[in-house]
Scaffold this motif. Structure first.
Motif, mmCIF file in Angstrom:
data_model
loop_
_atom_site.group_PDB
_atom_site.id
_atom_site.type_symbol
_atom_site.label_atom_id
_atom_site.label_comp_id
_atom_site.label_asym_id
_atom_site.label_seq_id
_atom_site.Cartn_x
_atom_site.Cartn_y
_atom_site.Cartn_z
ATOM 1 N N VAL A 110 2.759 6.127 -7.357
ATOM 2 C CA VAL A 110 1.802 7.031 -8.008
ATOM 3 C C VAL A 110 2.254 8.483 -7.816
ATOM 4 O O VAL A 110 2.212 9.284 -8.750
ATOM 5 C CB VAL A 110 0.370 6.800 -7.491
ATOM 6 C CG1 VAL A 110 -0.576 7.895 -7.964
ATOM 7 C CG2 VAL A 110 -0.135 5.430 -7.941
ATOM 8 N N THR A 111 2.727 8.809 -6.624
ATOM 9 C CA THR A 111 3.237 10.159 -6.356
ATOM 10 C C THR A 111 4.441 10.459 -7.260
ATOM 11 O O THR A 111 4.539 11.541 -7.841
ATOM 12 C CB THR A 111 3.641 10.302 -4.872
ATOM 13 O OG1 THR A 111 2.482 10.076 -4.067
ATOM 14 C CG2 THR A 111 4.217 11.665 -4.577
ATOM 15 N N MET A 155 2.748 1.552 -3.342
ATOM 16 C CA MET A 155 1.842 1.948 -4.429
ATOM 17 C C MET A 155 1.630 3.462 -4.389
ATOM 18 O O MET A 155 1.695 4.130 -5.416
ATOM 19 C CB MET A 155 0.504 1.226 -4.291
ATOM 20 C CG MET A 155 -0.445 1.463 -5.436
ATOM 21 S SD MET A 155 0.004 0.647 -6.970
ATOM 22 C CE MET A 155 -0.580 -1.003 -6.644
ATOM 23 N N LYS A 156 1.415 4.019 -3.193
ATOM 24 C CA LYS A 156 1.232 5.470 -3.054
ATOM 25 C C LYS A 156 2.504 6.215 -3.469
ATOM 26 O O LYS A 156 2.435 7.233 -4.149
ATOM 27 C CB LYS A 156 0.839 5.831 -1.624
ATOM 28 C CG LYS A 156 -0.587 5.444 -1.292
ATOM 29 C CD LYS A 156 -0.931 5.788 0.141
ATOM 30 C CE LYS A 156 -2.343 5.314 0.463
ATOM 31 N NZ LYS A 156 -2.686 5.527 1.867
ATOM 32 N N GLU A 157 3.672 5.713 -3.046
ATOM 33 C CA GLU A 157 4.950 6.336 -3.422
ATOM 34 C C GLU A 157 5.121 6.337 -4.940
ATOM 35 O O GLU A 157 5.547 7.328 -5.531
ATOM 36 C CB GLU A 157 6.130 5.569 -2.800
ATOM 37 C CG GLU A 157 6.327 5.792 -1.333
ATOM 38 C CD GLU A 157 7.466 4.940 -0.772
ATOM 39 O OE1 GLU A 157 8.235 4.312 -1.561
ATOM 40 O OE2 GLU A 157 7.596 4.879 0.462
ATOM 41 N N CYS A 212 3.771 -3.648 -7.794
ATOM 42 C CA CYS A 212 2.917 -2.450 -7.824
ATOM 43 C C CYS A 212 2.787 -1.918 -9.257
ATOM 44 O O CYS A 212 1.679 -1.559 -9.684
ATOM 45 C CB CYS A 212 3.474 -1.369 -6.902
ATOM 46 S SG CYS A 212 3.260 -1.743 -5.149
ATOM 47 N N GLU A 240 0.830 -1.214 0.000
ATOM 48 C CA GLU A 240 0.000 0.000 0.000
ATOM 49 C C GLU A 240 0.861 1.260 0.000
ATOM 50 O O GLU A 240 0.633 2.186 -0.786
ATOM 51 C CB GLU A 240 -0.917 -0.003 1.216
ATOM 52 C CG GLU A 240 -1.877 1.161 1.261
ATOM 53 C CD GLU A 240 -2.795 1.112 2.475
ATOM 54 O OE1 GLU A 240 -3.221 2.203 2.908
ATOM 55 O OE2 GLU A 240 -3.073 0.022 2.981
ATOM 56 N N VAL A 241 1.877 1.294 0.850
ATOM 57 C CA VAL A 241 2.764 2.454 0.926
ATOM 58 C C VAL A 241 3.552 2.603 -0.369
ATOM 59 O O VAL A 241 3.682 3.701 -0.917
ATOM 60 C CB VAL A 241 3.716 2.336 2.141
ATOM 61 C CG1 VAL A 241 4.818 3.379 2.086
ATOM 62 C CG2 VAL A 241 2.934 2.443 3.442
ATOM 63 N N ALA A 297 -6.917 10.876 -9.856
ATOM 64 C CA ALA A 297 -6.037 11.015 -8.694
ATOM 65 C C ALA A 297 -5.929 12.471 -8.262
ATOM 66 O O ALA A 297 -5.784 12.765 -7.091
ATOM 67 C CB ALA A 297 -4.667 10.445 -9.004
ATOM 68 N N GLU A 317 -8.779 13.394 -5.886
ATOM 69 C CA GLU A 317 -8.901 12.682 -4.610
ATOM 70 C C GLU A 317 -8.254 13.429 -3.481
ATOM 71 O O GLU A 317 -7.410 14.214 -3.614
ATOM 72 C CB GLU A 317 -8.268 11.289 -4.731
ATOM 73 C CG GLU A 317 -9.063 10.390 -5.651
ATOM 74 C CD GLU A 317 -8.435 9.045 -5.832
ATOM 75 O OE1 GLU A 317 -7.316 8.796 -5.334
ATOM 76 O OE2 GLU A 317 -9.046 8.201 -6.470
#
Length: 125
Positions: free
Chosen positions: A59-60, A55-57, A89, A52-53, A122, A125
């Motif tokens: 996308v960022t 994936m966020k990194e 990811c 999860e972390v 994104a 959101e």
């Protein structure tokens, strides 16, 4: 339906980029890992890496850079665990059609970016 955003090719206008499948990405990733294995291998016990972390990194990072070099991104990882989680990811982003991976020619750089509709979603959101 709106076309996906494709970053311009630098100086190459006659080439048609090819969108890669998750299988193409897997093959490229494992070839790179095999090359790294041939190097003097040092095992670094990295931090626990959350999907999860990561994936966020990722996308960022894709939002910030617009496009990343697939192999260069993995070569920057110090631990195998982090590289594997990052790889899965990217596969999930491509499989779920949030990101696209394109290669101009066989054995050339693989570029990854968020699809235009994913960028808009994104951003809200």
């Amino acid at each position: 339906m709106e076309a996906d955003f494709i970053p311009p090719l630098h100086g190459e206008t006659e080439l048609e980029p090819v969108e890669l499948s998750v299988f193409d990405l897997a093959e490229s990733f494992f070839r790179m890992m095999k090359r790294r294995e041939a190097d003097t291998t040092r095992v670094i016990r990295g931090r626990d890496v959350s999907v999860e972390v990561k994936m966020k990194e990722l996308v960022t990072l894709l939002h910030a850079r617009s496009v990343i070099d697939f192999l260069e991104y993995f070569e920057a990882h110090e631990s195998l665990e982090e590289a594997l989680v990052s790889f899965f990811c990217i596969l999930e982003l491509v499989k779920s059609r949030v990101a696209v991976a394109v290669q101009d020619e066989l054995f050339q750089t693989i570029r990854v970016w968020l699809r235009k509709d994913a960028r808009r979603t994104a951003a809200h959101e």
